[in-house]
Design a protein around this motif. Structure first.
Motif, mmCIF file in Angstrom:
data_model
loop_
_atom_site.group_PDB
_atom_site.id
_atom_site.type_symbol
_atom_site.label_atom_id
_atom_site.label_comp_id
_atom_site.label_asym_id
_atom_site.label_seq_id
_atom_site.Cartn_x
_atom_site.Cartn_y
_atom_site.Cartn_z
ATOM 1 N N ALA A 190 -34.579 122.396 -38.959
ATOM 2 C CA ALA A 190 -33.627 121.295 -38.828
ATOM 3 C C ALA A 190 -32.223 121.868 -38.958
ATOM 4 C CB ALA A 190 -33.880 120.254 -39.916
ATOM 5 N N PRO A 191 -31.261 121.282 -38.274
ATOM 6 C CA PRO A 191 -29.898 121.788 -38.453
ATOM 7 C C PRO A 191 -29.423 121.544 -39.879
ATOM 8 C CG PRO A 191 -29.904 119.807 -37.098
ATOM 9 C CD PRO A 191 -31.334 120.172 -37.351
ATOM 10 N N ALA A 192 -28.618 122.450 -40.382
ATOM 11 C CA ALA A 192 -28.066 122.286 -41.734
ATOM 12 C C ALA A 192 -27.124 121.091 -41.758
ATOM 13 C CB ALA A 192 -27.316 123.547 -42.149
ATOM 14 N N ARG A 193 -27.053 120.449 -42.916
ATOM 15 C CA ARG A 193 -26.063 119.384 -43.086
ATOM 16 C C ARG A 193 -24.676 120.013 -43.001
ATOM 17 N NH1 ARG A 193 -28.301 114.727 -45.369
ATOM 18 N NH2 ARG A 193 -30.263 115.039 -46.469
ATOM 19 N N PRO A 194 -23.720 119.260 -42.477
ATOM 20 C CA PRO A 194 -22.340 119.789 -42.514
ATOM 21 C C PRO A 194 -21.891 119.941 -43.965
ATOM 22 C CG PRO A 194 -22.511 117.830 -41.107
ATOM 23 C CD PRO A 194 -23.818 117.971 -41.825
ATOM 24 N N ASP A 195 -20.954 120.827 -44.203
ATOM 25 C CA ASP A 195 -20.369 121.011 -45.527
ATOM 26 C C ASP A 195 -19.577 119.740 -45.854
ATOM 27 O OD1 ASP A 195 -18.527 121.609 -47.617
ATOM 28 O OD2 ASP A 195 -18.684 123.735 -47.164
ATOM 29 N N ALA A 196 -20.056 118.960 -46.818
ATOM 30 C CA ALA A 196 -19.450 117.664 -47.131
ATOM 31 C C ALA A 196 -18.003 117.803 -47.591
ATOM 32 C CB ALA A 196 -20.280 116.939 -48.187
ATOM 33 N N ALA A 197 -17.713 118.813 -48.400
ATOM 34 C CA ALA A 197 -16.336 119.010 -48.871
ATOM 35 C C ALA A 197 -15.407 119.321 -47.697
ATOM 36 C CB ALA A 197 -16.286 120.114 -49.918
ATOM 37 N N ALA A 198 -15.855 120.141 -46.757
ATOM 38 C CA ALA A 198 -15.039 120.465 -45.584
ATOM 39 C C ALA A 198 -14.821 119.224 -44.725
ATOM 40 C CB ALA A 198 -15.698 121.582 -44.777
ATOM 41 N N THR A 199 -15.844 118.382 -44.598
ATOM 42 C CA THR A 199 -15.703 117.141 -43.829
ATOM 43 C C THR A 199 -14.650 116.242 -44.459
ATOM 44 O OG1 THR A 199 -17.990 117.230 -43.046
ATOM 45 C CG2 THR A 199 -16.918 115.073 -43.013
ATOM 46 N N VAL A 200 -14.699 116.086 -45.771
ATOM 47 C CA VAL A 200 -13.724 115.234 -46.467
ATOM 48 C C VAL A 200 -12.320 115.798 -46.319
ATOM 49 C CG1 VAL A 200 -12.964 114.477 -48.757
ATOM 50 C CG2 VAL A 200 -15.340 114.145 -48.047
ATOM 51 N N ARG A 201 -12.156 117.105 -46.488
ATOM 52 C CA ARG A 201 -10.820 117.713 -46.343
ATOM 53 C C ARG A 201 -10.294 117.500 -44.918
ATOM 54 N NH1 ARG A 201 -8.937 121.353 -50.426
ATOM 55 N NH2 ARG A 201 -7.043 121.305 -49.171
ATOM 56 N N ALA A 202 -11.153 117.645 -43.915
ATOM 57 C CA ALA A 202 -10.725 117.430 -42.524
ATOM 58 C C ALA A 202 -10.351 115.965 -42.290
ATOM 59 C CB ALA A 202 -11.834 117.865 -41.558
ATOM 60 N N TYR A 203 -11.115 115.055 -42.866
ATOM 61 C CA TYR A 203 -10.812 113.621 -42.755
ATOM 62 C C TYR A 203 -9.454 113.316 -43.382
ATOM 63 C CZ TYR A 203 -10.919 108.731 -44.276
ATOM 64 O OH TYR A 203 -10.594 107.425 -44.553
ATOM 65 N N LEU A 204 -9.222 113.815 -44.591
ATOM 66 C CA LEU A 204 -7.953 113.546 -45.272
ATOM 67 C C LEU A 204 -6.781 114.175 -44.516
ATOM 68 C CD1 LEU A 204 -9.131 113.916 -48.961
ATOM 69 C CD2 LEU A 204 -8.441 111.799 -47.796
ATOM 70 N N ALA A 205 -6.974 115.342 -43.944
ATOM 71 C CA ALA A 205 -5.914 115.969 -43.144
ATOM 72 C C ALA A 205 -5.625 115.131 -41.900
ATOM 73 C CB ALA A 205 -6.313 117.398 -42.755
ATOM 74 N N ALA A 206 -6.663 114.619 -41.263
ATOM 75 C CA ALA A 206 -6.466 113.759 -40.083
ATOM 76 C C ALA A 206 -5.734 112.475 -40.473
ATOM 77 C CB ALA A 206 -7.805 113.439 -39.424
ATOM 78 N N MET A 207 -6.098 111.899 -41.608
ATOM 79 C CA MET A 207 -5.412 110.684 -42.069
ATOM 80 C C MET A 207 -3.943 110.974 -42.357
ATOM 81 S SD MET A 207 -7.305 108.025 -41.934
ATOM 82 C CE MET A 207 -6.373 106.887 -42.967
ATOM 83 N N GLU A 208 -3.669 112.080 -43.024
ATOM 84 C CA GLU A 208 -2.292 112.436 -43.350
ATOM 85 C C GLU A 208 -1.467 112.630 -42.086
ATOM 86 O OE1 GLU A 208 -0.631 116.259 -45.516
ATOM 87 O OE2 GLU A 208 -1.706 114.956 -46.934
ATOM 88 N N ALA A 209 -2.070 113.181 -41.034
ATOM 89 C CA ALA A 209 -1.400 113.402 -39.756
ATOM 90 C C ALA A 209 -1.414 112.143 -38.888
ATOM 91 C CB ALA A 209 -2.059 114.558 -39.014
#
Length: 187
Positions: free
Chosen positions: A61-80
């Protein structure tokens, strides 16, 4: 001290195996009073050709995405204010809870709710913590807020904690705690 051995099908990247090793070490530390370097984790890779279930060779099965990296990317997108990118990281039933605000399910609701409060806000992170609770990934971001009030006055050093829940690699819940109201009241 604990020795943890696990078998995985070949196909996981070195980064994914390192994440698994850290998670297994953390799991052992939650039970066994040991130093991290006293816990040994060994991952044995099994060739796909040596594994069958139900008489059929299987791919991992594919590995789960790195949850911390997903959250950091989400917050960066929100900030931008890249709402399309941020929305692509949200799962069904997404809800976010901010101090003194009703639960919101659309990013546009958050933008409208925050518009009369400040000109802009950004985050400085002290730490990001992630762990797994069953099928839900939980991520905490901890740090301080800085930005500008509507009158042009700068602010900084406002404490915050954000808690996120992710399922299947997508954010389904965000809970926010911060001292913004207290700091603004004193300004």
């Amino acid at each position: 001290m604990p020795i943890i051995e696990t078998h995985v099908l070949e196909g996981y990247s070195d980064d994914e195996k390192a994440r698994l090793s850290r998670a297994l070490t953390d799991a052992a530390l939650s039970v066994v009073p040991a130093k991290p370097d006293a816990i040994t984790v060994m991952i044995h890779e099994m060739p796909r050709s040596h594994y069958m279930r139900g008489g059929t060779h299987r791919d991992p099965a594919p590995a789960r995405p790195d949850a911390a990296a997903t959250v950091r990317a989400y917050l960066a997108a929100m900030e931008a204010r890249d709402l399309d990118t941020a929305k692509s990281m949200l799962g069904d039933g997404f809800v976010m809870n901010f101090p003194a605000a009703p639960g919101m399910s659309a990013l546009e609701e958050l933008i409208a709710w925050s518009k009369p409060r400040y000109a802009f806000v950004k985050k400085a992170y002290d730490k990001v913590e992630a762990f797994q609770q069953g099928e839900t990934s939980v991520v905490y971001t901890i740090g301080t807020l800085f930005g500008e009030w509507l009158d042009g006055t700068a602010f900084d050093g406002i404490r915050f904690i954000d808690r996120f829940e992710l399922r299947d690699g997508r954010i389904v819940r965000q809970d926010v705690w911060n001292d913004m109201a207290e700091v603004k009241a004193q300004a």
